[in-house]
Write an enzyme that holds these catalytic residues in place. Structure first.
Site, PDB file in Angstrom:
ATOM      1  N   HIS A 129       0.936  -1.116   0.458  1.00 21.28           N
ATOM      2  CA  HIS A 129       0.057   0.718   0.119  1.00 21.28           C
ATOM      3  C   HIS A 129       1.219   1.333  -0.070  1.00 21.28           C
ATOM      4  O   HIS A 129       0.576   1.974   1.323  1.00 21.28           O
ATOM      5  CB  HIS A 129      -0.755   0.114   1.124  1.00 21.28           C
ATOM      6  CG  HIS A 129      -1.922  -1.182   1.211  1.00 21.28           C
ATOM      7  ND1 HIS A 129      -2.840  -1.074   0.264  1.00 21.28           N
ATOM      8  CD2 HIS A 129      -2.431  -1.555   2.393  1.00 21.28           C
ATOM      9  CE1 HIS A 129      -3.750  -2.270  -0.071  1.00 21.28           C
ATOM     10  NE2 HIS A 129      -3.353  -2.441   1.455  1.00 21.28           N
ATOM     11  N   HIS A 204     -10.246   2.223   0.255  1.00 17.66           N
ATOM     12  CA  HIS A 204     -10.109   0.927   0.848  1.00 17.66           C
ATOM     13  C   HIS A 204     -10.507   1.256   2.021  1.00 17.66           C
ATOM     14  O   HIS A 204     -10.596   0.489   3.204  1.00 17.66           O
ATOM     15  CB  HIS A 204      -8.111   0.863   1.698  1.00 17.66           C
ATOM     16  CG  HIS A 204      -7.989  -0.075   2.004  1.00 17.66           C
ATOM     17  ND1 HIS A 204      -9.037  -1.015   3.121  1.00 17.66           N
ATOM     18  CD2 HIS A 204      -6.776  -0.871   2.061  1.00 17.66           C
ATOM     19  CE1 HIS A 204      -7.917  -2.611   2.921  1.00 17.66           C
ATOM     20  NE2 HIS A 204      -6.783  -2.187   2.403  1.00 17.66           N
ATOM     21  N   GLU A 339     -11.562  -3.766  -2.819  1.00 19.17           N
ATOM     22  CA  GLU A 339     -10.360  -2.911  -3.633  1.00 19.17           C
ATOM     23  C   GLU A 339     -10.467  -2.956  -5.068  1.00 19.17           C
ATOM     24  O   GLU A 339      -9.752  -3.271  -5.304  1.00 19.17           O
ATOM     25  CB  GLU A 339      -9.239  -2.424  -3.092  1.00 19.17           C
ATOM     26  CG  GLU A 339      -9.115  -2.343  -1.221  1.00 19.17           C
ATOM     27  CD  GLU A 339      -8.573  -3.348  -0.943  1.00 19.17           C
ATOM     28  OE1 GLU A 339      -7.021  -3.304  -1.236  1.00 19.17           O
ATOM     29  OE2 GLU A 339      -8.453  -4.829  -0.124  1.00 19.17           O
TER      30      GLU A 339
HETATM   31  C1  BGC Z   1      -4.489  -6.343   1.947  1.00 20.45           C
HETATM   32  C2  BGC Z   1      -4.544  -6.959   2.978  1.00 20.45           C
HETATM   33  C3  BGC Z   1      -4.338  -6.243   4.196  1.00 20.45           C
HETATM   34  C4  BGC Z   1      -5.331  -4.553   4.339  1.00 20.45           C
HETATM   35  C5  BGC Z   1      -4.740  -3.290   5.310  1.00 20.45           C
HETATM   36  C6  BGC Z   1      -5.607  -5.234   1.497  1.00 20.45           C
HETATM   37  O1  BGC Z   1      -6.030  -4.424   0.533  1.00 20.45           O
HETATM   38  O2  BGC Z   1      -5.121  -7.096   0.710  1.00 20.45           O
HETATM   39  O3  BGC Z   1      -3.797  -7.975   2.728  1.00 20.45           O
HETATM   40  O4  BGC Z   1      -4.386  -7.092   5.595  1.00 20.45           O
HETATM   41  O5  BGC Z   1      -5.026  -4.384   3.090  1.00 20.45           O
HETATM   42  O6  BGC Z   1      -3.781  -3.434   5.521  1.00 20.45           O
END
Ligand code: BGC
Length: 375
Positions: A129, A204, A339
């Site tokens: 991310h 998210h 997402e």
């Molecule tokens: C990911 C997860 C992660 C979450 C929070 C999601 O987009 O796929 O693996 O734990 O975000 O970080």
């Protein structure tokens, strides 16, 4: 004197005769101050049906989203915090805009045009991310505030410096949120760069259409005949496999909880669903990717997108250690994320759609969340 009285009388009559049309509205208030003294603002968007979306400048975060159930009862359907300190202290990307590259990049590195770029490894051996300080942790600048008769919203801007978090190129990003009179929350993403760079921006939000509790009873339909399996660190293996006959088959719709605890090794890696689904695209246009129904409330969420994939994550890593809005402890699987995205690790996977933005080109994607109810 008589003329004045006539004018006043006419004005009174006129004001009585013109019915005041209800208008969607947008209100700006302070949401607090960052440790460096910068102000964080909150925008509350409200349509005439009473649907309300709150967005703060920090992380361009959607902090609340209030929608009616089938009997008209309103409930906030996204996880988050009541205060800025909540977002600063414990925030697994609740409602944030994630970037420069959403999801994982294997080993925190990729090679582009012969040059290798090193990124933070902030998730085990991988980059996640956007890194240590991704777009979810910066205070976005307010651009335009939009107030029309049929929609209200705002644009938020962020300029990510060349080399920020290891990514090449100055990336100028604009995200637009619009709440429409027909209960759609539109998220428009735009970006330009001065050097080639991977870009994958997403929203998210963690949804819970019941307003709280487990999400296992929510019913999900996904327009995806294939998904990208992962290794034990949640990096795609590179395969694109059919969902048919597997726990990943949501084509005809099923309860999220129906098969989540099956012993498919893919589910064991992330403790539930945490996978990219390959959308059944026939064009680059906006398509319906996901429909979620919460049967008790009758609330329905549709996710439409122009992107090639969607990450379905069932909040497996929530463990009750975060206390969010209204003092609620967010336990495991009390929120799900859908997402919209380029596939995870695409900078290292040659057979995945490319997420590389080059100078002179514009990154332009759209995601639309539609809210309605089952009768
Ligand atoms: C990911 C997860 C992660 C979450 C929070 C999601 O987009 O796929 O693996 O734990 O975000 O970080």
């Amino acid at each position: 004197m008589r003329t004045y009285l006539v004018i006043i009388a006419l004005a009174v009559i006129a004001s009585c005769q013109i019915p005041e049309l209800p208008m969607p509205m947008i209100e700006r208030t302070s949401f607090g101050t960052l440790p460096d003294g910068e102000e964080v603002d909150r925008f509350q968007l409200r349509n005439t049906a009473g649907v309300e979306a709150s967005i703060i400048t920090y992380g361009a975060t959607l902090t609340a989203l209030t929608v009616p159930d089938r009997d008209g009862f309103m409930e906030d359907i996204v996880l988050g915090h009541d205060t800025l300190s909540g977002y600063l202290e414990a925030n697994p990307y609740f409602g944030s805009i994630v970037g420069r590259y959403a999801n994982r990049i294997a080993g925190g590195s990729f090679t582009l045009d012969g040059e290798t770029h090193t990124l933070a490894r902030n998730n085990g051996p991988n980059h996640l991310h956007g890194g240590v300080r991704g777009f979810d942790k910066v205070n976005w600048e307010v651009g335009e505030v939009i107030e029309d008769t049929n929609q209200v919203g705002l644009t938020l801007n962020y300029v990510s410096a060349d080399g920020e978090e290891g990514y090449p190129g100055t990336l100028t990003v604009r995200v637009t949120y619009l709440l429409t009179e027909d209960n759609r929350l539109i998220v428009d993403y735009e970006a330009i760069t001065d050097k080639a760079t991977p870009v994958n921006l997403t929203q998210h939000a963690y949804f819970n259409l019941a307003g709280g509790g487990s999400i296992m009873g929510h019913h999900l339909t996904l327009a995806a005949s294939h998904y990208t399996p992962v290794d034990s660190t949640l990096i795609p293996t590179g395969e694109i496999l059919p969902v048919e006959g597997t726990v990943f088959d949501f084509l005809g719709g099923k309860r999220i909880g129906d098969q989540i605890d099956h012993d498919d090794p893919q589910l064991l890696y992330g403790g539930g669903y945490d996978h990219n689904f390959v959308l059944n695209r026939v064009s680059r246009d906006l398509m319906l990717a996901a429909t979620v129904l919460e049967p008790e409330s009758g609330r329905i969420l549709e996710v439409h997108t122009t992107k090639p994939g969607i990450q379905f994550y069932t909040g497996n890593f929530l463990d009750g250690s975060i206390t969010g809005k209204k003092e609620v402890r967010y336990g495991r699987r009390t929120g799900f994320c859908l997402e919209t995205q380029y596939y995870p690790d695409s900078p290292n996977q040659t057979n995945f759609p490319s997420a590389i933005l080059r100078p002179g080109k514009v990154y332009q994607t759209q995601t639309v969340f539609v809210f309605r109810t089952q009768e």
